[in-house]
Design an enzyme around this catalytic site. Sequence first.
Site, PDB file in Angstrom:
ATOM      1  CB  CYS A   2      41.498  56.093  37.273  1.00  0.00           C
ATOM      2  SG  CYS A   2      40.601  55.127  36.071  1.00  0.00           S
ATOM      3  NE  ARG A  27      45.527  54.989  42.269  1.00  0.00           N
ATOM      4  CZ  ARG A  27      44.873  54.905  43.410  1.00  0.00           C
ATOM      5  NH1 ARG A  27      45.520  54.972  44.539  1.00  0.00           N
ATOM      6  NH2 ARG A  27      43.569  54.743  43.433  1.00  0.00           N
ATOM      7  CD1 TRP A  75      43.877  49.345  35.256  1.00  0.00           C
ATOM      8  CD2 TRP A  75      41.688  49.094  35.668  1.00  0.00           C
ATOM      9  NE1 TRP A  75      43.634  48.001  35.422  1.00  0.00           N
ATOM     10  CE2 TRP A  75      42.293  47.807  35.675  1.00  0.00           C
ATOM     11  CE3 TRP A  75      40.322  49.171  35.903  1.00  0.00           C
ATOM     12  CZ2 TRP A  75      41.591  46.644  35.912  1.00  0.00           C
ATOM     13  CZ3 TRP A  75      39.616  47.995  36.142  1.00  0.00           C
ATOM     14  CH2 TRP A  75      40.251  46.755  36.148  1.00  0.00           C
ATOM     15  CG  ASN A  99      40.270  58.485  39.526  1.00  0.00           C
ATOM     16  OD1 ASN A  99      40.616  58.610  38.354  1.00  0.00           O
ATOM     17  ND2 ASN A  99      41.122  58.575  40.540  1.00  0.00           N
ATOM     18  N   GLY A 100      36.219  56.542  38.885  1.00  0.00           N
ATOM     19  CA  GLY A 100      34.931  56.016  39.320  1.00  0.00           C
ATOM     20  C   GLY A 100      34.074  55.641  38.124  1.00  0.00           C
ATOM     21  CD  GLU A 482      48.940  36.155  49.631  1.00  0.00           C
ATOM     22  OE1 GLU A 482      47.773  36.242  49.227  1.00  0.00           O
ATOM     23  OE2 GLU A 482      49.791  37.028  49.394  1.00  0.00           O
ATOM     24  CE  LYS A 486      50.650  38.134  46.235  1.00  0.00           C
ATOM     25  NZ  LYS A 486      49.918  38.788  47.290  1.00  0.00           N
ATOM     26  CD  GLU A 489      48.431  39.397  42.785  1.00  0.00           C
ATOM     27  OE1 GLU A 489      49.041  38.907  43.754  1.00  0.00           O
ATOM     28  OE2 GLU A 489      48.015  40.565  42.767  1.00  0.00           O
ATOM     29  CG  HIS A 505      37.755  15.132  48.520  1.00  0.00           C
ATOM     30  ND1 HIS A 505      36.969  14.039  48.794  1.00  0.00           N
ATOM     31  CD2 HIS A 505      38.517  15.350  49.626  1.00  0.00           C
ATOM     32  CE1 HIS A 505      37.214  13.643  50.036  1.00  0.00           C
ATOM     33  NE2 HIS A 505      38.155  14.417  50.551  1.00  0.00           N
ATOM     34  CE  LYS A 601      49.490  47.901  46.423  1.00  0.00           C
ATOM     35  NZ  LYS A 601      49.813  46.503  46.766  1.00  0.00           N
TER      36      LYS A 601
END
Length: 606
Positions: A2, A27, A75, A99-100, A482, A486, A489, A505, A601
Amino acid sequence: MCGIVGCIGNKQAQNYLIGGLHRLEYRGYDSAGIVTIGSDQKATLLRAKGKVSELEKLADKNKSISTIGIGHTRWATHGEPSKTNAHPHKAGDIYLVHNGIIENYKELKSELKKHKFITQTDSEVLAALIDSLYDANTTLADAVNQALKLVVGTYGIAVVSVREPDQIIVARSGSPLIIGIDDDETYIASDASALIGYTNRAIYLNDGEMAICRKNGVELRDLASQPISAQVETIEVDMQAIQKQGYNHFLLKEICEQPTTLRSTLSGRINTKDKSVLLSGLNLSSAELRKIEHVTIIGCGTAYYAGLLGSYYLEQLVDGLTIDVVAASELRYRTFHLPKNTIALVISQSGETADTLACLREIKRRGVKTLGIINAVGSTIAREVDGGVYVHAGPEISVASTKAFTSQVAAITMFGIQVAQAKGTGMQIMSKYIDELAKLPDEIEKIVSKYKDKVAKVAKRYAQYEHALYFGRDTLFPIAMEGALKLKEISYIQAEGYAAGELKHGPIALVDDAFFEVALLIDNWLFDKSLSTLEEVNARGGHIFAITNSKKEIQAEEVIRINTKLDILAPILINVVQQLFAYYMAVARGNDVDQPRNLAKSVTVE
Ligand code: F6R
């Protein structure tokens, strides 16, 4: 996640509110809204599901000349993404953006019998609570203050009232808020990027603080209503940094600008002549550096992987150092023990990640020194650590983190060199690291310009797959994870990153025509072992895309051979190739590269 904006002054508020919300789009959000209050004390509330451009269309049809307003990108946490659940929320005469998360919202809601709730959000409960305390004898500031004393949870809020249209009340606990100051104009933003171009003077609110913002002044208080003196800081980011500058996407811009951003990370900190490093913000004496025996590294997602790669370098650089690297979301609920003479490295691009912040506070509570490896200047983590390194990679707008990773690894490496210097160990390896760090920006520049088009071509070959397996050994293991992160996402391809030695394994069972594999190999003492794994995958009908710095023969469908003089830091170059690969895969699949679905974000809630 948010975003909040607000402004009060002489200019038309709508322009800043819409412009500011566009700046906060990166964001991640699913709906947006604004409210402005006219001189007739009437409010204009506009909300839309989806993009800020939808809200902007509404604003164009409902032009307002009022000079006070607040806005929000939401969000979803409590309640689906919808116009009804979008902020600002109205209760009586007040409008609130939040926000929160209000954790005790159910309890509070059951007491607020007079308010007719129309949303499923916790934020509307806070609006109703403030309204219930806002009677004829109470100011808006006092009502907000009393309400916040009853709240359990996290918040950054901005509140306006049609009864007091000369002020915006803001408050913070766990969710950032910045007040921008200009002559006869006061701005509010949850992120400095919304203020750039409007003002570069700002007050960063601390947890437990609230402010009454008027057009020509800001009054700061704590929750006990005691005045606090405001510290005005300068925002150093310029407009260029938050524009695409001719690139199709911020992600590509951020991958390509890594030579420059990395130079900023290294600038003034490494000295290739006398082979030394000086990180001036650590706030640790040589004696304190010498005493370090253990390093705990925490971060989330890409920052965690940067920590993991950094740990391989730290243990090479500093004899006898023990290290653990833990995902902050895990560490925060574990019964963990920190040995004596521990230093904690807290890694975060945004400096606002809720899990990382919670770990930082717990580690500090135990009396352990904390150092931040942070990108966002003035962010909460940066303000709460005992010392650290700003990586100076500039604003990272695309949701997927790229340039921050490279700078974070460089910063951890420099930290390792500084500890090694203080301890007087590993002089030879130290000087090799310094030489490679110094060359790294130029090497990245070459990689990007030389291999960009080739990577785009390779991506076309694999863009139709739905599954991918990345593998590498040693320093290439964090790089494999990583790379997989990427890819998943932004391309939404299911991707896993594995230590090459672990394939046998279990994961090798996955190899079939529905999968392709990204094999990472460096021409070092482990090369032949990596080659064996690759052959085992080939023998089972794998579809391998190999990225390597080796000139030796490699059996794979596609191979990108980077030509580099670097050795220990070559994994960072391989990662740059992977970043480009993920980017071109997402483009080939027609995805929203900079704002991938379901992601935010800056993850400021758990
Ligand atoms: C991945 C990504 C996330 C972040 C993570 C931590 O591309 O962007 O995994 O790395 O959310 O964020 P910061 O570094 O802001 O703490």
